[in-house]
Design an enzyme around this catalytic site. Structure first.
Site, PDB file in Angstrom:
ATOM      1  N   ASP A   1       0.847  -1.202   0.000  1.00 51.23           N
ATOM      2  CA  ASP A   1       0.000   0.000   0.000  1.00 51.23           C
ATOM      3  C   ASP A   1       0.877   1.244   0.000  1.00 51.23           C
ATOM      4  O   ASP A   1       1.976   1.231   0.554  1.00 51.23           O
ATOM      5  CB  ASP A   1      -0.904  -0.026   1.247  1.00 51.23           C
TER       6      ASP A   1
ATOM      7  N   GLY B   1       0.167   5.419  -4.405  1.00 50.66           N
ATOM      8  CA  GLY B   1      -0.448   6.698  -4.772  1.00 50.66           C
ATOM      9  C   GLY B   1       0.148   7.841  -3.962  1.00 50.66           C
ATOM     10  O   GLY B   1       0.509   8.894  -4.497  1.00 50.66           O
TER      11      GLY B   1
ATOM     12  N   TRP C   1       3.032   7.885  -2.436  1.00 48.41           N
ATOM     13  CA  TRP C   1       4.447   8.048  -2.813  1.00 48.41           C
ATOM     14  C   TRP C   1       4.541   8.997  -4.015  1.00 48.41           C
ATOM     15  O   TRP C   1       5.385   9.899  -4.043  1.00 48.41           O
ATOM     16  CB  TRP C   1       5.037   6.675  -3.170  1.00 48.41           C
TER      17      TRP C   1
ATOM     18  N   ARG D   1      -0.180   9.045 -10.346  1.00 49.51           N
ATOM     19  CA  ARG D   1      -0.313   7.831  -9.532  1.00 49.51           C
ATOM     20  C   ARG D   1       0.367   6.624 -10.187  1.00 49.51           C
ATOM     21  O   ARG D   1       0.963   5.785  -9.519  1.00 49.51           O
ATOM     22  CB  ARG D   1      -1.805   7.505  -9.306  1.00 49.51           C
TER      23      ARG D   1
ATOM     24  N   GLU E   1     -11.841  -5.326  -5.414  1.00 50.37           N
ATOM     25  CA  GLU E   1     -12.445  -3.984  -5.320  1.00 50.37           C
ATOM     26  C   GLU E   1     -11.690  -2.951  -6.160  1.00 50.37           C
ATOM     27  O   GLU E   1     -12.219  -1.870  -6.446  1.00 50.37           O
ATOM     28  CB  GLU E   1     -12.464  -3.513  -3.855  1.00 50.37           C
ATOM     29  N   ASN E   2     -10.441  -3.278  -6.553  1.00 51.70           N
ATOM     30  CA  ASN E   2      -9.638  -2.297  -7.304  1.00 51.70           C
ATOM     31  C   ASN E   2     -10.213  -1.964  -8.687  1.00 51.70           C
ATOM     32  O   ASN E   2      -9.846  -0.952  -9.292  1.00 51.70           O
ATOM     33  CB  ASN E   2      -8.181  -2.776  -7.465  1.00 51.70           C
TER      34      ASN E   2
ATOM     35  N   ARG F   1     -11.533   1.614  -9.298  1.00 54.92           N
ATOM     36  CA  ARG F   1     -10.666   2.800  -9.450  1.00 54.92           C
ATOM     37  C   ARG F   1     -10.894   3.415 -10.836  1.00 54.92           C
ATOM     38  O   ARG F   1     -11.470   2.772 -11.713  1.00 54.92           O
ATOM     39  CB  ARG F   1      -9.201   2.387  -9.298  1.00 54.92           C
TER      40      ARG F   1
ATOM     41  N   ARG G   1       1.611  -4.966   6.303  1.00 55.95           N
ATOM     42  CA  ARG G   1       0.958  -3.940   5.490  1.00 55.95           C
ATOM     43  C   ARG G   1       1.811  -2.680   5.543  1.00 55.95           C
ATOM     44  O   ARG G   1       2.199  -2.233   6.623  1.00 55.95           O
ATOM     45  CB  ARG G   1      -0.456  -3.631   5.972  1.00 55.95           C
TER      46      ARG G   1
HETATM   47  C1  FPP Z   1      -1.753   0.304  -3.327  1.00 59.13           C
HETATM   48  O1  FPP Z   1      -1.307   1.593  -3.589  1.00 59.13           O
HETATM   49  C2  FPP Z   1      -1.294  -0.662  -4.292  1.00 59.13           C
HETATM   50  C3  FPP Z   1      -2.083  -1.287  -5.234  1.00 59.13           C
HETATM   51  C4  FPP Z   1      -3.361  -0.810  -5.756  1.00 59.13           C
HETATM   52  C5  FPP Z   1      -1.674  -2.573  -5.761  1.00 59.13           C
HETATM   53  C6  FPP Z   1      -0.208  -2.826  -5.803  1.00 59.13           C
HETATM   54  C7  FPP Z   1       0.287  -2.731  -7.170  1.00 59.13           C
HETATM   55  C8  FPP Z   1       1.574  -2.697  -7.510  1.00 59.13           C
HETATM   56  C9  FPP Z   1       2.684  -2.803  -6.547  1.00 59.13           C
HETATM   57  C10 FPP Z   1       1.947  -2.539  -8.919  1.00 59.13           C
HETATM   58  C11 FPP Z   1       1.507  -3.688  -9.781  1.00 59.13           C
HETATM   59  C12 FPP Z   1       2.042  -4.978  -9.325  1.00 59.13           C
HETATM   60  C13 FPP Z   1       2.580  -5.918 -10.126  1.00 59.13           C
HETATM   61  C14 FPP Z   1       3.018  -7.206  -9.566  1.00 59.13           C
HETATM   62  C15 FPP Z   1       2.769  -5.701 -11.583  1.00 59.13           C
HETATM   63  P1  FPP Z   1      -2.415   2.727  -3.576  1.00 59.13           P
HETATM   64  O2  FPP Z   1      -2.590   3.164  -4.991  1.00 59.13           O
HETATM   65  O3  FPP Z   1      -3.666   2.249  -2.914  1.00 59.13           O
HETATM   66  O4  FPP Z   1      -1.710   3.813  -2.706  1.00 59.13           O
HETATM   67  P2  FPP Z   1      -2.434   4.994  -1.902  1.00 59.13           P
HETATM   68  O5  FPP Z   1      -3.233   4.349  -0.809  1.00 59.13           O
HETATM   69  O6  FPP Z   1      -1.273   5.782  -1.389  1.00 59.13           O
HETATM   70  O7  FPP Z   1      -3.276   5.757  -2.890  1.00 59.13           O
END
Ligand code: FPP
Length: 250
Positions: A17, A20, A22, A30, A64-65, A68, A185
């Site tokens: 997690d 975004g 970062w 993002r 759930e993703n 987005r 996490r």
């Molecule tokens: C959460 O960051 C991360 C994800 C939605 C999934 C993780 C995806 C990757 C590491 C990249 C793809 C993976 C592979 C194996 C190709 P967030 O966007 O929810 O961060 P935020 O909470 O800061 O917005």
């Protein structure tokens, strides 16, 4: 699959997690955060193996993703394709078994083909497994398992009065995999977000403020060290745990 050192977890599962945040902190889109997240996936895949872990499960895309914004979902699928194309050779060279959990039939056809090819090419490796959770959610996993279990009972392959966890768990996406010993996490959030709810019944949890793109081998080693300091009791007392090995959890 056993870990060389008893204080090292056999199976580590990570909720990646903070991609975004970062990116936002650097004024970047993002998707750039996700791109850097893929770099962290590469680093941590081999760091875990070097630290003696036997299986690493990464929560790469939740059920759930899909909700987005469409361009972010499309970007993530593109990154996944790029990652799989690039990593196949590395997995074969470094003898990494690649597996997936989730409703894989819901992933785009191009990704599905790459996933199948990567699983097939690495199926014979036994030392270390990278397991990607894709289109994964614990509730859909339970619903799918209940459907398949009911079908097996109807077909006479299972007994209708068998209510053991051992039997039912064979219908989960994780059938045959060890339960996670340690769930990490990143990014300071302290939720489980529908990830391995049943399998993590006896897992230790480590929450770290580090954002996923910054998560390093040292951060993983620190989480494993923290795990090593915990006492896992599996419902027993400290005195009982001190006397004998913990029983298999039901
Ligand atoms: C959460 O960051 C991360 C994800 C939605 C999934 C993780 C995806 C990757 C590491 C990249 C793809 C993976 C592979 C194996 C190709 P967030 O966007 O929810 O961060 P935020 O909470 O800061 O917005």
């Amino acid at each position: 699959m056993t870990s060389a050192r008893p204080e090292v977890p056999v199976h580590v599962a990570i909720i990646m997690d903070g991609n975004g945040r970062w990116a936002r902190r650097r004024g970047l889109p993002r998707l750039e955060g996700h791109r850097r997240g893929v770099e962290a996936v590469r680093t941590i895949t081999f760091a875990a193996r070097d630290l003696g872990v036997g299986m690493l499960t990464l929560y790469a895309f939740s059920a759930e993703n899909w909700n987005r914004p469409a361009d972010e979902v499309g970007g993530l699928m593109g990154l996944l394709e790029f990652y799989l194309r690039k990593e196949l050779e590395t997995f074969v060279r470094d003898r990494v078994r690649f597996r997936t959990i989730g409703r894989i039939e819901g992933m785009p056809p191009g990704v599905r083909r790459l996933l199948a090819a990567t699983e097939e090419a690495t199926a014979g490796f036994t030392g270390y497994t990278l397991n990607l959770a894709l289109n994964y959610g614990s509730r859909t996993e339970i619903a799918d398992a209940a459907r398949d279990y009911a079908a097996a009972v109807a077909a006479g392959r299972e007994k209708p009065d068998d209510s053991s966890w051992e039997t039912f768990s064979r219908y989960l996406y994780t059938a045959g995999m060890p339960d996670p010993d340690l769930v990490i996490r990143t990014s300071g959030e302290t939720r489980i977000s529908n990830f391995l709810l049943m399998q993590a019944a006896y897992a230790e949890f480590v929450f770290t403020p580090v954002l996923w793109p910054d998560f390093s081998k040292e951060d993983l080693a620190a989480a494993i060290a923290e795990y090593g300091r915990r006492e896992r009791r599996y419902g027993l007392t400290s005195e009982q745990v001190g006397k004998s090995a913990a029983p298999a959890a039901q």
